[in-house]
Motif scaffolding. Structure first.
Motif, PDB file in Angstrom:
ATOM      1  N   UNK A   1     -22.845  10.855  14.016  1.00  0.00           N
ATOM      2  CA  UNK A   1     -23.115  12.112  14.715  1.00  0.00           C
ATOM      3  C   UNK A   1     -22.037  12.404  15.744  1.00  0.00           C
ATOM      4  N   UNK A   2     -21.699  11.404  16.552  1.00  0.00           N
ATOM      5  CA  UNK A   2     -20.678  11.600  17.591  1.00  0.00           C
ATOM      6  C   UNK A   2     -19.338  11.962  16.961  1.00  0.00           C
ATOM      7  N   UNK A   3     -18.947  11.252  15.920  1.00  0.00           N
ATOM      8  CA  UNK A   3     -17.667  11.530  15.283  1.00  0.00           C
ATOM      9  C   UNK A   3     -17.638  12.930  14.681  1.00  0.00           C
ATOM     10  N   UNK A   4     -18.722  13.323  14.044  1.00  0.00           N
ATOM     11  CA  UNK A   4     -18.787  14.665  13.460  1.00  0.00           C
ATOM     12  C   UNK A   4     -18.720  15.728  14.537  1.00  0.00           C
ATOM     13  N   UNK A   5     -19.440  15.539  15.622  1.00  0.00           N
ATOM     14  CA  UNK A   5     -19.443  16.518  16.713  1.00  0.00           C
ATOM     15  C   UNK A   5     -18.062  16.618  17.352  1.00  0.00           C
ATOM     16  N   UNK A   6     -17.393  15.483  17.514  1.00  0.00           N
ATOM     17  CA  UNK A   6     -16.015  15.511  18.030  1.00  0.00           C
ATOM     18  C   UNK A   6     -15.125  16.346  17.114  1.00  0.00           C
ATOM     19  N   UNK A   7     -15.239  16.139  15.814  1.00  0.00           N
ATOM     20  CA  UNK A   7     -14.400  16.876  14.851  1.00  0.00           C
ATOM     21  C   UNK A   7     -14.676  18.372  14.860  1.00  0.00           C
ATOM     22  N   UNK A   8     -15.946  18.724  14.946  1.00  0.00           N
ATOM     23  CA  UNK A   8     -16.318  20.125  14.743  1.00  0.00           C
ATOM     24  C   UNK A   8     -16.368  20.939  16.036  1.00  0.00           C
ATOM     25  N   UNK A   9     -16.523  20.272  17.177  1.00  0.00           N
ATOM     26  CA  UNK A   9     -16.693  20.998  18.434  1.00  0.00           C
ATOM     27  C   UNK A   9     -15.468  20.939  19.330  1.00  0.00           C
ATOM     28  N   UNK A  10     -14.453  20.189  18.927  1.00  0.00           N
ATOM     29  CA  UNK A  10     -13.194  20.153  19.674  1.00  0.00           C
ATOM     30  C   UNK A  10     -12.041  20.301  18.694  1.00  0.00           C
ATOM     31  N   UNK A  11     -10.829  20.377  19.231  1.00  0.00           N
ATOM     32  CA  UNK A  11      -9.638  20.535  18.397  1.00  0.00           C
ATOM     33  C   UNK A  11      -8.676  19.368  18.617  1.00  0.00           C
ATOM     34  N   UNK A  12      -7.794  19.111  17.650  1.00  0.00           N
ATOM     35  CA  UNK A  12      -6.816  18.035  17.821  1.00  0.00           C
ATOM     36  C   UNK A  12      -6.023  18.192  19.116  1.00  0.00           C
ATOM     37  N   UNK A  13      -5.773  17.036  19.746  1.00  0.00           N
ATOM     38  CA  UNK A  13      -4.983  16.926  20.978  1.00  0.00           C
ATOM     39  C   UNK A  13      -5.703  17.424  22.224  1.00  0.00           C
ATOM     40  N   UNK A  14      -6.956  17.840  22.112  1.00  0.00           N
ATOM     41  CA  UNK A  14      -7.724  18.150  23.320  1.00  0.00           C
ATOM     42  C   UNK A  14      -8.202  16.851  23.957  1.00  0.00           C
ATOM     43  N   UNK A  15      -8.476  16.904  25.261  1.00  0.00           N
ATOM     44  CA  UNK A  15      -8.953  15.735  26.002  1.00  0.00           C
ATOM     45  C   UNK A  15     -10.459  15.596  25.878  1.00  0.00           C
ATOM     46  N   UNK A  16     -10.901  14.362  25.680  1.00  0.00           N
ATOM     47  CA  UNK A  16     -12.320  14.040  25.750  1.00  0.00           C
ATOM     48  C   UNK A  16     -12.497  12.947  26.791  1.00  0.00           C
ATOM     49  N   UNK A  17     -13.295  13.232  27.810  1.00  0.00           N
ATOM     50  CA  UNK A  17     -13.472  12.323  28.938  1.00  0.00           C
ATOM     51  C   UNK A  17     -14.574  11.320  28.624  1.00  0.00           C
ATOM     52  N   UNK A  18     -14.362  10.070  29.012  1.00  0.00           N
ATOM     53  CA  UNK A  18     -15.391   9.033  28.953  1.00  0.00           C
ATOM     54  C   UNK A  18     -15.363   8.247  30.261  1.00  0.00           C
ATOM     55  N   UNK A  19     -16.520   7.723  30.667  1.00  0.00           N
ATOM     56  CA  UNK A  19     -16.622   6.917  31.880  1.00  0.00           C
ATOM     57  C   UNK A  19     -16.513   5.449  31.495  1.00  0.00           C
TER      58      UNK A  19
END
Length: 391
Positions: free
Chosen positions: A93-111
């Motif tokens: 689910x997380x991987x699919x959402x990353x693919x579909x809701x963001x674009x290549x080279x955008x930043x995704x923040x994690x703590x």
């Protein structure tokens, strides 16, 4: 107790990911439990097997209904059934959402430090990991809000992947923290993706707060991934749910998991989830008591026999985050040494980012006899490591 959590299961030669180890090795790394699954769930699956056919399956309405009932009863959060989408697992689910809701080279923040697969879901999809390292002081972690806000504010940042309760540190986030982070995400136009798979494994009177329950506005910017798999030890049945209150976001997520082919259940996924949430509460209550006793034993053992290690304060999960700062600054080498010399297989903290290179993660979801074995091996390995260094 009504259930026997002291029973030792032989999981070798069963295609178990965790137990593909040497004959004298003891795995206490990956996050699955060495307990027999709740008999109520086993009975449900046996009934399904007795039907003697395993063709294609649908997501029945009782799947969503069982989730709605469970979250309202145990977590005082009322969902609507149409918010709930089936997926084959929280990681897919997380991987699919990353693919579909963001674009290549955008930043995704994690703590950080955080569940290591978050890094994979970002990097494998050609997005950029933007870590915000948490402050660590007095055996506790806290969010560095100054650093987090600066990173959320960057124009290239489009998503925050959050973990509640947090793996590996076992922190259950309080309401004030959730509000601050949720409002920051709204302020900077950052989508919030919250992994809440450990939510039913809280300690004592600690209260888990679903991120989407904090406010209506935050809920509309939040996608939540949940599952019965962690609390009920069902990961191999590939079942989870994605909660999306906002209808437009939900359409995009639903389209994404279908085009990624991770939205169809196997022959046991729906039945297992429904049975867990409908019939498994008594088993879960006793499990959490057993885990509490295991954790107390672990903490007392380390305080008495391994005082050079500090057990980080935890409020959830069955994963002990062990601070080995007084032993080494490189627990990758330490874990390799311990496994080689004692057969104990632990998770090296460096995998989780942040200051993880000073830590080791130990899974104590096992019969007490196994935990005792593991702790004796840990003691032996630490002492041998100190001798090898000449300390």
């Amino acid at each position: 107790m009504s259930y026997n959590f002291d029973e030792r299961l032989d999981r070798r030669n069963s295609n178990s990911y965790k137990w593909q180890v040497g004959d004298d090795e003891l795995p206490m790394w990956v996050a699955d439990m060495d307990f027999r699954v709740a008999p109520e769930i086993i009975q449900t699956l046996e009934k399904r097997i007795a039907q003697d056919a395993f063709g294609y399956n649908i997501v029945s309405e009782d799947f969503q209904a069982s989730i709605v009932d469970w979250w309202q009863k145990r977590h005082q959060f009322k969902m609507k059934q149409d918010w709930i989408l089936f997926c084959t697992g929280v990681v897919p689910a997380i991987s699919s959402i990353v693919r579909k809701m963001t674009r290549p080279n955008e930043n995704i923040v994690i703590l950080t430090p955080v569940y290591n697969i978050f890094f994979n879901s970002i990097i494998n999809n050609e997005r950029r990991v933007l870590p915000s390292e948490m402050n660590y002081q007095n055996n506790r972690y806290e969010v560095n809000f100054v650093d987090l806000e600066e990173k959320l504010a960057r124009a290239e940042t489009t998503m925050l992947i959050f973990c509640n309760p947090h793996n590996p540190i076992g922190k259950v986030w309080d309401l004030e923290t959730l509000i601050l982070i949720g409002e920051m995400c709204i302020k900077y136009g950052v989508l919030l993706l919250s992994d809440e798979i450990h939510c039913d494994l809280t300690h004592d009177l600690t209260t888990y707060i679903p991120f989407a329950s904090v406010s209506e506005k935050i809920a509309q910017n939040t996608i939540t991934c949940i599952s019965a798999t962690k609390a009920f030890n069902l990961a191999g049945l590939q079942t989870s749910a994605i909660i999306v209150p906002d209808p437009e976001l939900r359409k995009r997520v639903e389209r994404g998991i279908n085009t990624d082919e991770v939205a169809e259940p196997n022959s046991f996924a729906i039945q297992a989830t429904v049975s867990a949430f409908s019939n498994g509460e008594g088993w879960l209550e006793e499990l959490n008591i057993y885990l509490k006793n295991n954790r107390n034993f672990l903490e007392n053992f380390i305080q008495k026999d391994l005082s050079e290690i500090v057990v980080v304060h935890s409020e959830a999960t069955y994963l002990a985050w062990l601070d080995c700062t007084y032993i080494t600054n490189n627990t990758k080498v330490l874990c390799q040494f311990i496994r080689e010399k004692t057969g104990l297989y632990l998770s090296e903290g460096d995998l989780f980012g942040g200051n993880g290179h000073q830590f080791v993660r130990l899974n104590y979801a096992c019969p007490l006899s196994l935990l005792k074995d593991g702790l004796q091996r840990l003691k032996k390995g630490i002492h041998m490591y100190a001798e090898a260094k000449g300390d």
